[in-house]
Write a protein that holds these residues in place. Structure first.
Motif, PDB file in Angstrom:
ATOM      1  N   MET A 298      -0.877   6.225  -6.579  1.00  0.00           N
ATOM      2  CA  MET A 298      -2.320   6.458  -6.501  1.00  0.00           C
ATOM      3  C   MET A 298      -2.624   7.940  -6.678  1.00  0.00           C
ATOM      4  O   MET A 298      -3.526   8.314  -7.436  1.00  0.00           O
ATOM      5  CB  MET A 298      -2.869   5.981  -5.157  1.00  0.00           C
ATOM      6  CG  MET A 298      -2.946   4.483  -5.006  1.00  0.00           C
ATOM      7  SD  MET A 298      -3.643   4.030  -3.416  1.00  0.00           S
ATOM      8  CE  MET A 298      -5.298   4.682  -3.594  1.00  0.00           C
TER       9      MET A 298
ATOM     10  N   SER B 288     -13.088   3.406  -1.339  1.00  0.00           N
ATOM     11  CA  SER B 288     -11.972   2.653  -0.781  1.00  0.00           C
ATOM     12  C   SER B 288     -12.360   1.574   0.208  1.00  0.00           C
ATOM     13  O   SER B 288     -11.516   0.806   0.630  1.00  0.00           O
ATOM     14  CB  SER B 288     -10.980   3.605  -0.106  1.00  0.00           C
ATOM     15  OG  SER B 288     -11.619   4.311   0.936  1.00  0.00           O
TER      16      SER B 288
ATOM     17  N   GLN C 229       0.825  -1.204   0.000  1.00  0.00           N
ATOM     18  CA  GLN C 229       0.000   0.000   0.000  1.00  0.00           C
ATOM     19  C   GLN C 229       0.864   1.260   0.000  1.00  0.00           C
ATOM     20  O   GLN C 229       0.632   2.196  -0.766  1.00  0.00           O
ATOM     21  CB  GLN C 229      -0.924   0.006   1.212  1.00  0.00           C
ATOM     22  CG  GLN C 229      -1.916   1.158   1.216  1.00  0.00           C
ATOM     23  CD  GLN C 229      -2.811   1.137   2.438  1.00  0.00           C
ATOM     24  OE1 GLN C 229      -2.455   0.565   3.471  1.00  0.00           O
ATOM     25  NE2 GLN C 229      -3.972   1.732   2.329  1.00  0.00           N
TER      26      GLN C 229
ATOM     27  N   HIS D 145     -10.574  -3.309   2.519  1.00  0.00           N
ATOM     28  CA  HIS D 145      -9.940  -2.105   1.994  1.00  0.00           C
ATOM     29  C   HIS D 145      -9.125  -2.459   0.753  1.00  0.00           C
ATOM     30  O   HIS D 145      -8.101  -3.125   0.867  1.00  0.00           O
ATOM     31  CB  HIS D 145      -9.024  -1.474   3.042  1.00  0.00           C
ATOM     32  CG  HIS D 145      -9.738  -1.038   4.285  1.00  0.00           C
ATOM     33  ND1 HIS D 145     -10.120   0.258   4.494  1.00  0.00           N
ATOM     34  CD2 HIS D 145     -10.157  -1.738   5.376  1.00  0.00           C
ATOM     35  CE1 HIS D 145     -10.746   0.355   5.659  1.00  0.00           C
ATOM     36  NE2 HIS D 145     -10.779  -0.843   6.216  1.00  0.00           N
TER      37      HIS D 145
ATOM     38  N   ARG E  18     -14.344   0.308  -7.868  1.00  0.00           N
ATOM     39  CA  ARG E  18     -15.223   1.364  -8.394  1.00  0.00           C
ATOM     40  C   ARG E  18     -15.936   0.893  -9.657  1.00  0.00           C
ATOM     41  O   ARG E  18     -17.123   1.159  -9.850  1.00  0.00           O
ATOM     42  CB  ARG E  18     -14.426   2.629  -8.687  1.00  0.00           C
ATOM     43  CG  ARG E  18     -15.275   3.640  -9.443  1.00  0.00           C
ATOM     44  CD  ARG E  18     -14.825   5.055  -9.292  1.00  0.00           C
ATOM     45  NE  ARG E  18     -15.893   5.938  -9.732  1.00  0.00           N
ATOM     46  CZ  ARG E  18     -15.870   7.236  -9.616  1.00  0.00           C
ATOM     47  NH1 ARG E  18     -14.852   7.809  -9.045  1.00  0.00           N
ATOM     48  NH2 ARG E  18     -16.861   7.975 -10.046  1.00  0.00           N
TER      49      ARG E  18
ATOM     50  N   VAL F 203     -10.817   7.862  -7.084  1.00  0.00           N
ATOM     51  CA  VAL F 203     -11.063   6.463  -6.775  1.00  0.00           C
ATOM     52  C   VAL F 203     -11.113   6.210  -5.278  1.00  0.00           C
ATOM     53  O   VAL F 203     -11.719   5.237  -4.834  1.00  0.00           O
ATOM     54  CB  VAL F 203      -9.969   5.566  -7.409  1.00  0.00           C
ATOM     55  CG1 VAL F 203     -10.050   5.617  -8.905  1.00  0.00           C
ATOM     56  CG2 VAL F 203      -8.583   5.964  -6.942  1.00  0.00           C
ATOM     57  N   THR F 204     -10.487   7.064  -4.485  1.00  0.00           N
ATOM     58  CA  THR F 204     -10.454   6.810  -3.050  1.00  0.00           C
ATOM     59  C   THR F 204     -11.833   6.931  -2.415  1.00  0.00           C
ATOM     60  O   THR F 204     -12.029   6.508  -1.291  1.00  0.00           O
ATOM     61  CB  THR F 204      -9.480   7.781  -2.354  1.00  0.00           C
ATOM     62  OG1 THR F 204      -9.868   9.125  -2.655  1.00  0.00           O
ATOM     63  CG2 THR F 204      -8.059   7.561  -2.830  1.00  0.00           C
TER      64      THR F 204
ATOM     65  N   GLN G 207      -8.465  -0.199  -6.344  1.00  0.00           N
ATOM     66  CA  GLN G 207      -9.437   0.882  -6.175  1.00  0.00           C
ATOM     67  C   GLN G 207     -10.283   1.045  -7.439  1.00  0.00           C
ATOM     68  O   GLN G 207     -11.505   1.176  -7.381  1.00  0.00           O
ATOM     69  CB  GLN G 207      -8.703   2.198  -5.857  1.00  0.00           C
ATOM     70  CG  GLN G 207      -7.950   2.207  -4.540  1.00  0.00           C
ATOM     71  CD  GLN G 207      -8.836   2.605  -3.365  1.00  0.00           C
ATOM     72  OE1 GLN G 207     -10.013   2.881  -3.524  1.00  0.00           O
ATOM     73  NE2 GLN G 207      -8.264   2.622  -2.180  1.00  0.00           N
ATOM     74  N   LYS G 208      -9.614   1.079  -8.583  1.00  0.00           N
ATOM     75  CA  LYS G 208     -10.328   1.211  -9.855  1.00  0.00           C
ATOM     76  C   LYS G 208     -11.264   0.032 -10.086  1.00  0.00           C
ATOM     77  O   LYS G 208     -12.384   0.196 -10.579  1.00  0.00           O
ATOM     78  CB  LYS G 208      -9.312   1.307 -11.001  1.00  0.00           C
ATOM     79  CG  LYS G 208      -8.538   2.612 -11.057  1.00  0.00           C
ATOM     80  CD  LYS G 208      -7.395   2.554 -12.038  1.00  0.00           C
ATOM     81  CE  LYS G 208      -7.845   2.247 -13.457  1.00  0.00           C
ATOM     82  NZ  LYS G 208      -6.695   2.214 -14.394  1.00  0.00           N
TER      83      LYS G 208
END
Length: 331
Positions: free
Chosen positions: A93, A108, A86, A118, A129, A104-105, A125-126
């Motif tokens: 990111m 999350s 991360q 998470h 989403r 994108v966050t 993240q993408k």
């Protein structure tokens, strides 16, 4: 060597410090090896030596891990690896968020009955989403990048929010080197062991007892791909796992099962195709055919997205390098 950064962790809790450092300081050594720095500590005071940027990264990571010990008393090397991944991707990111075109966050966290999931890094993240905003999403990439796990998490969240009425987990009945005909039982019983990763994710997010009851009520259905023919799936969240082992006809059949109020996620690894020689993968074909359909999303994972043992990432990278450089005869 002069210390680049120093950090004093508060409150001074010897148990939490022991968890942070790990047995024989294995967690600290893992961070040192990954970031190519040196970390020294006396009690709750830590000093970081080496490249300034990497030392700052290590300092922020140690502070974050110490905060984690307030909730989780056991920080394993696997968890340290995830946090390293991360932090490794954090600057990417921020840099790539503008390229994606959206924040994108904002997506999350995926909430399940047993806690929150998470997503780690830009691609996860993408991916989350995309699942939350598209009726059909593809997650393509190597093992260990969280494709299936995150898809199951999104399915559980959608069910708990009453956005769908049932969850279907589907896999083609093809596995590496295995002959299903020699296994005991009917087709469902033969395929069931290969669906274990899907069950494991469900158990972790809902609990074994709840999963058992939902399976009995057919709210959760786990089935081989062959059982999808002729069905129309309304108000359902459908996950097709290991889709690289579908034929072109099977992939088309699956995609056309989608009914009203349904969401489909297709996951696969194009480097691990186990179809008979000469049979084209339905996943590869779908990527080519559907690339221009705006309502369908494609998220492509790479070796750096692997969140398993650090060696898995290096194995994936080694295979990718070999495949790029292999001669026609070797490939």
């Amino acid at each position: 060597m002069a210390a680049v950064q120093t950090l004093t962790l508060e409150p001074h809790d010897t148990r939490r410090l022991a968890s942070l450092c790990g047995q024989f300081d294995e967690n600290i050594h893992q961070i040192e090896a990954r970031l190519n720095i040196e970390i020294r500590n006396r009690g709750n005071v830590f000093a970081f030596y080496g490249d300034d940027t990497r030392a700052r990264t290590a300092l922020a990571l140690v502070r974050q891990l110490y905060q984690e010990t307030a909730r989780d008393r056991l920080l394993t090397p696997a968890k340290i690896h995830v946090f390293l991944q991360q932090s490794d991707m954090e600057h990417r990111m921020n840099k790539q968020a503008a390229e994606v075109g959206d924040n994108v966050t904002g997506f999350s966290v995926v909430r399940t009955k047993k806690g929150s999931v998470h997503p780690r890094g830009v691609n996860q993240q993408k991916y989350v989403r995309a699942i939350q905003t598209h009726d059909i999403s593809f997650g393509v990439g190597p093992a260990g990048t969280g494709k299936t796990y995150l898809a199951v998490a999104c399915a559980v969240e959608a069910y708990l929010r009453s956005e769908v009425e049932r969850i279907l987990l589907v896999r083609p009945a093809v596995e590496a080197g295995e002959k299903l005909g020699f296994l005991p039982g009917d087709l469902a019983q033969k395929v069931d062991p290969y669906l274990r990763p899907l069950y494991d994710a469900l158990y972790e997010m809902l609990g074994g007892e709840v999963v058992g009851k939902l399976v009995e009520r057919q709210v959760i259905e786990v089935a081989p791909l062959a059982y999808m023919r002729g069905r129309t799936l309304n108000n359902a969240f459908i996950i097709l796992d290991e889709s690289q082992n579908t034929t072109c006809e099977q992939m088309k059949m699956f995609l056309t099962r989608l009914g009203f109020g349904a969401t489909a996620v297709i996951t696969g690894d194009t480097t691990q195709i186990d179809l008979p020689r000469g049979t084209r993968s339905g996943l590869l074909h779908a990527i080519e055919v559907l690339a221009g359909v705006e309502e369908i999303s494609f998220t492509h994972f790479v070796a750096k997205d692997v969140v398993r043992h650090p060696l898995v990432q290096r194995i994936v990278e080694a295979y990718e390098t070999h495949e790029r450089t292999a001669s026609p005869r070797e490939s």
